[in-house]
Design an enzyme around this catalytic site. Structure first.
Site, PDB file in Angstrom:
ATOM      1  N   GLU A   1       0.819  -1.226   0.000  1.00 48.05           N
ATOM      2  CA  GLU A   1       0.000   0.000   0.000  1.00 48.05           C
ATOM      3  C   GLU A   1       0.851   1.274   0.000  1.00 48.05           C
ATOM      4  OE1 GLU A   1      -2.939  -0.197   3.124  1.00 48.05           O
ATOM      5  OE2 GLU A   1      -3.986  -1.866   2.171  1.00 48.05           O
TER       6      GLU A   1
ATOM      7  N   GLU B   1      -5.612  -8.573  -0.213  1.00 40.60           N
ATOM      8  CA  GLU B   1      -6.331  -8.200   1.006  1.00 40.60           C
ATOM      9  C   GLU B   1      -7.785  -7.986   0.631  1.00 40.60           C
ATOM     10  OE1 GLU B   1      -4.960  -5.199   3.735  1.00 40.60           O
ATOM     11  OE2 GLU B   1      -2.848  -5.599   3.262  1.00 40.60           O
TER      12      GLU B   1
END
Length: 502
Positions: free
Chosen positions: A173, A292
């Protein structure tokens, strides 16, 4: 009662179902590791401190690959802290989750746990506070046979055989301002390209995952993927996607329909990756790593700044109900419906932290409601994913507009003649009559129809009532090549079919 129709035909194949679609995620966050998968002194712990009751449940789930050690945690992590004698490992501050990290569980314990689980490791490298050198050192420690300082260190630490880790995430991320070492798309694309190039020089059999944008809602989404991939397309094999969903303001209809957002997310990333492929004239077709995903009630989490410095705190331990499980089942349907491009998927996380498995320190473990759609999909989705185009009424939703009343995916294994149809009835008040045309599947018979549904959509499994919500069996019949079944309101269903094998 409303009606829906589906045709199953093994000639209409999407692609082979990669077993990596049934992955999970273990991060040094809350109680995911400590008192989750690892608890020395627990009655069910083995000689390494690994909880065998959790291992048993993870095997029952069918977990195929496990991403580690993060997540946000990895961007401030020193992998060297988690190897060697435990008594010599340093205690550090984890800046991601404002936790005290003892490093009792590290790389060696993770690899031992993975081997006992029978799953594939998926390692993330720190490209936040560290870089190319540290990624290469970790790779050498893991994969080189011996005869160098780092590989010999692994051997002296008790692991003579290489870990042979094939899957590697290039950071996590990195477009998120919450991330340690947050970067612009150009900065990240360059370090991802150079790190990937160097790692392939050391081991050309590894597969690399580049960080996509942290979510479809991010202002960087789309432009991030384009800029990053224009720099590192030829060095990576996957681009990552992350998505979490929750019920908002009691809007059950939108929550039940939220998989249409996941479908759109996947389609948009595929389009972006293919556009970069065309511009760069690459012969490689990139795949997606949805590493995720889950239901997460983020509105209940006060953010990292609300946390105190503690060791393994109880953190985002959502208690999942029937409605959550039905929605999780619809996300698995989305993955199967994109099996031609999604090659990896990791439900976040395995234990305690928004996990399908819950544990108590020194006490029992149990299955949350979301455990069951995952376990049954992993068990029954084999062979090829089939193209499924349901004919069904539409349901109006506030968040997504009209959505089909049914979400469905199917699989077919020609070697065994086994087929499976996965379906969610998104109508929270009405049952749905489903007719399935099976004429292209000779000798098709319904073996089982399992359903997860309940008159109380808020029902949960707890320590005191661990089996309050479990799948139950319904009946259906096949007549003249047509299967007819009833899907209860707000339900996840799997229909297991036997056919005459090819």
């Amino acid at each position: 009662m409303t009606d829906a129709r589906i045709t199953l035909d093994p000639a209409f194949r999407l692609g082979t179902i990669d077993r990596r679609l049934f992955g999970s995620f273990v991060e040094h966050m809350g109680r995911s590791v400590y008192t989750g998968v690892f608890e020395p002194g627990h009655p069910d712990a083995d000689e390494l401190g690994l909880r065998t009751d959790v291992l048993d449940l993870a095997r029952e789930m069918g977990v195929s690959v496990v991403r580690y050690p993060g997540g946000n945690f990895v961007s401030n992590y020193r992998w060297e802290d988690g190897v060697g004698p435990r008594e010599s490992r340093p205690t550090r501050l984890d800046l991601a989750w404002r936790s005290i990290e003892t490093n009792e569980f590290g790389l060696a314990e993770y690899m031992a746990w993975i081997r006992r689980l029978g799953a594939e490791p998926m390692m993330a490298v720190n490209l936040g506070t560290r870089g190319i050198t540290e990624a290469l050192e970790l790779l050498e420690y893991c994969n080189y046979p011996g005869g160098t300082e780092l590989s010999d260190r692994r051997i002296s630490n008790g692991d003579p055989d290489p870990y042979a880790v094939k899957l590697w995430c290039l950071g996590n991320e990195m477009d998120g301002p919450w991330q340690m070492g947050h970067r612009t798309a150009h900065e990240y694309g360059r370090i991802a390209a150079e790190t990937g190039r160097a790692m392939h020089r050391l081991d050309n059999e590894i597969e690399l995952v580049a960080c996509g944008s942290s979510g479809r809602h991010m202002p960087t989404f789309g432009s991030w993927e384009t800029t990053v991939l224009e720099q590192c397309y030829d060095q990576v094999d996957y681009i990552s996607l992350h998505a979490y969903y929750q019920e908002r303001d009691g809007d059950v209809a939108s929550f039940l329909g939220s998989a249409v957002d996941m479908d759109a997310f996947i389609d948009e990333v595929v389009s972006t990756a293919d556009a970069v492929q065309a511009r760069t004239r690459s012969r490689k077709r990139l795949r997606l790593s949805f590493d995720e995903w889950n239901v997460w009630n983020q509105d209940r989490f006060g953010g990292e700044d609300s946390l105190d410095w503690r060791q393994a705190p109880r953190l985002i331990e959502d208690e999942y109900n029937v409605l959550d499980a039905v929605v999780v089942g619809s996300y698995l349907i989305s993955m199967l419906g994109h099996a031609d491009r999604v090659g990896i998927a990791c439900q976040a996380q395995l234990a305690n932290v928004i996990g399908p498995i819950r544990t108590e320190p020194g006490g029992p473990s149990w299955r949350q409601t979301i455990f069951y759609p995952f376990a049954l999909t992993a068990q029954l989705a084999r062979g090829e994913a089939l193209r499924v185009e349901p004919d069904a009424p539409l349901i109006d939703t506030k968040a997504y507009g009209p959505v089909p009343a049914i979400a469905a995916a199917a699989s077919y294994d020609a070697a065994t003649g086994q087929a499976a149809l996965f379906a969610v009835n998104r109508d929270s008040t009405n049952p749905l009559t489903l007719t399935v045309d099976l004429r292209a599947l000779p000798g098709a018979q319904l073996r089982t129809h399992k359903v997860l549904a309940d008159d109380d959509l808020r029902a949960t499994n707890t320590q005191s009532h661990p089996d309050r919500v479990v799948p139950r069996e319904l009946t259906g019949h096949v007549d003249g090549g047509t299967l007819t079944v009833t899907l209860p309101p707000a339900s996840w269903n799997v229909l297991e079919l036997s056919t005459t094998a090819e």
